[in-house]
Design a protein around this motif. Structure first.
Motif, short mmCIF file in Angstrom:
data_model
loop_
_atom_site.label_atom_id
_atom_site.label_comp_id
_atom_site.label_asym_id
_atom_site.label_seq_id
_atom_site.Cartn_x
_atom_site.Cartn_y
_atom_site.Cartn_z
N SER A 137 62.47 125.60 55.85
CA SER A 137 62.31 125.90 57.27
C SER A 137 63.55 126.64 57.75
CB SER A 137 62.07 124.63 58.08
OG SER A 137 63.14 123.73 57.92
N THR A 138 63.35 127.55 58.70
CA THR A 138 64.42 128.42 59.17
C THR A 138 64.63 128.26 60.66
OG1 THR A 138 63.76 130.02 57.49
CG2 THR A 138 65.21 130.81 59.21
N GLU A 139 65.90 128.25 61.05
CA GLU A 139 66.29 128.21 62.45
C GLU A 139 67.44 129.20 62.59
OE1 GLU A 139 68.38 125.04 65.54
OE2 GLU A 139 67.87 124.40 63.53
N LYS A 140 67.53 129.89 63.71
CA LYS A 140 68.62 130.83 63.93
C LYS A 140 69.52 130.29 65.04
CE LYS A 140 69.66 135.56 63.55
NZ LYS A 140 69.30 136.68 62.78
N ILE A 141 70.80 130.20 64.74
CA ILE A 141 71.81 129.78 65.72
C ILE A 141 72.80 130.92 65.82
CG2 ILE A 141 73.58 128.10 66.32
CD1 ILE A 141 72.06 126.05 64.58
N ASP A 142 72.84 131.56 66.99
CA ASP A 142 73.62 132.78 67.18
C ASP A 142 73.18 133.80 66.14
OD1 ASP A 142 74.97 131.62 69.36
OD2 ASP A 142 76.48 130.74 68.04
N ASN A 143 74.09 134.28 65.30
CA ASN A 143 73.71 135.25 64.28
C ASN A 143 73.55 134.61 62.90
OD1 ASN A 143 76.48 134.77 63.83
ND2 ASN A 143 76.74 136.78 62.91
N VAL A 144 73.56 133.28 62.85
CA VAL A 144 73.52 132.55 61.58
C VAL A 144 72.13 131.96 61.36
CG1 VAL A 144 74.52 130.64 60.26
CG2 VAL A 144 75.97 131.96 61.81
N GLN A 145 71.57 132.21 60.18
CA GLN A 145 70.30 131.58 59.81
C GLN A 145 70.60 130.24 59.14
OE1 GLN A 145 66.98 133.98 58.22
NE2 GLN A 145 68.57 135.55 57.98
N VAL A 146 69.93 129.21 59.59
CA VAL A 146 70.06 127.88 59.00
C VAL A 146 68.77 127.59 58.26
CG1 VAL A 146 70.47 125.44 59.43
CG2 VAL A 146 71.59 127.16 60.88
N LEU A 147 68.86 127.41 56.96
CA LEU A 147 67.69 127.12 56.14
C LEU A 147 67.76 125.68 55.66
CD1 LEU A 147 68.06 130.28 56.03
CD2 LEU A 147 66.64 130.15 54.02
N LYS A 148 66.76 124.91 56.03
CA LYS A 148 66.68 123.51 55.62
C LYS A 148 65.70 123.43 54.46
CE LYS A 148 66.56 118.85 57.30
NZ LYS A 148 67.54 118.38 56.35
N LEU A 149 66.18 122.95 53.33
CA LEU A 149 65.36 122.87 52.13
C LEU A 149 64.92 121.44 51.89
CD1 LEU A 149 67.16 125.46 51.85
CD2 LEU A 149 66.84 125.22 49.42
N GLN A 150 63.69 121.30 51.41
CA GLN A 150 63.15 119.99 51.05
C GLN A 150 62.46 120.13 49.71
OE1 GLN A 150 60.77 119.60 54.81
NE2 GLN A 150 61.42 117.46 54.58
N GLY A 151 62.77 119.22 48.79
CA GLY A 151 62.10 119.22 47.49
C GLY A 151 63.06 119.48 46.37
N SER A 152 62.62 120.30 45.41
CA SER A 152 63.39 120.56 44.20
C SER A 152 63.56 122.05 44.00
CB SER A 152 62.65 119.99 42.98
OG SER A 152 62.43 118.62 43.13
N ILE A 153 64.68 122.42 43.39
CA ILE A 153 64.89 123.80 42.97
C ILE A 153 64.88 123.75 41.45
CG2 ILE A 153 66.35 125.84 43.12
CD1 ILE A 153 67.68 124.53 45.60
N ASN A 154 63.76 124.16 40.88
CA ASN A 154 63.57 124.09 39.44
C ASN A 154 62.73 125.27 38.96
OD1 ASN A 154 60.87 123.42 40.05
ND2 ASN A 154 61.32 121.25 40.06
N SER A 155 62.25 125.21 37.73
CA SER A 155 61.49 126.35 37.19
C SER A 155 60.19 126.60 37.94
CB SER A 155 61.21 126.13 35.70
OG SER A 155 60.51 124.94 35.49
N PHE A 156 59.66 125.58 38.61
CA PHE A 156 58.43 125.75 39.39
C PHE A 156 58.68 126.42 40.74
CE2 PHE A 156 57.54 121.89 36.84
CZ PHE A 156 56.47 122.38 36.10
#
Length: 116
Positions: free
Chosen positions: A9-28
């Motif tokens: 999910s993405t939110e923008k605060i001023d000129n900065v994008q904040v990305l909130k990740l949920q789950g796993s970062i893997n080959s899938f």
């Protein structure tokens, strides 16, 4: 949340994008992760909130390194926040612990990302 999912999910605060990740970062999930993050770091500074990331595999660590290289190439900061001890251990084992700006909390991350 199952192992072959990642929600971003993405939110923008001023000129900065904040990305909130949920789950796993893997080959899938690394392809989706790399695509979304690569676009974000080309546009400006990014904070990546890893509080709800439960697993980063070697393929995920490789994707993180590639995203960092894109951000560095575009001279945009990539700041990580809310990293669990197991994820920090993955960074150490993969030799990535010196690559990233890591903030202690969201406020510090915003300050780090906003600085030129």
């Amino acid at each position: 949340m199952i192992l072959n999912e990642i929600l971003i999910s993405t939110e923008k605060i001023d000129n900065v994008q904040v990305l909130k990740l949920q789950g796993s970062i893997n080959s899938f999930t690394e392809k989706k992760f790399r695509e979304v993050l690569s676009v974000a770091v080309r546009q400006g500074p990014v904070i990546m909130d890893l509080e709800d990331v439960h697993l980063i595999s070697s393929k995920g660590a490789q994707a993180l390194k590639e995203v960092y290289q894109v951000s560095f190439g575009h001279k945009n900061k990539l700041v990580l926040v809310n990293i669990s001890k197991p994820i920090l251990n993955v960074f150490k084992m993969a030799g990535l612990n010196g690559f990233f700006l890591i903030a202690g909390d969201e406020e510090a991350a915003l300050k780090m990302a906003s600085k030129r």
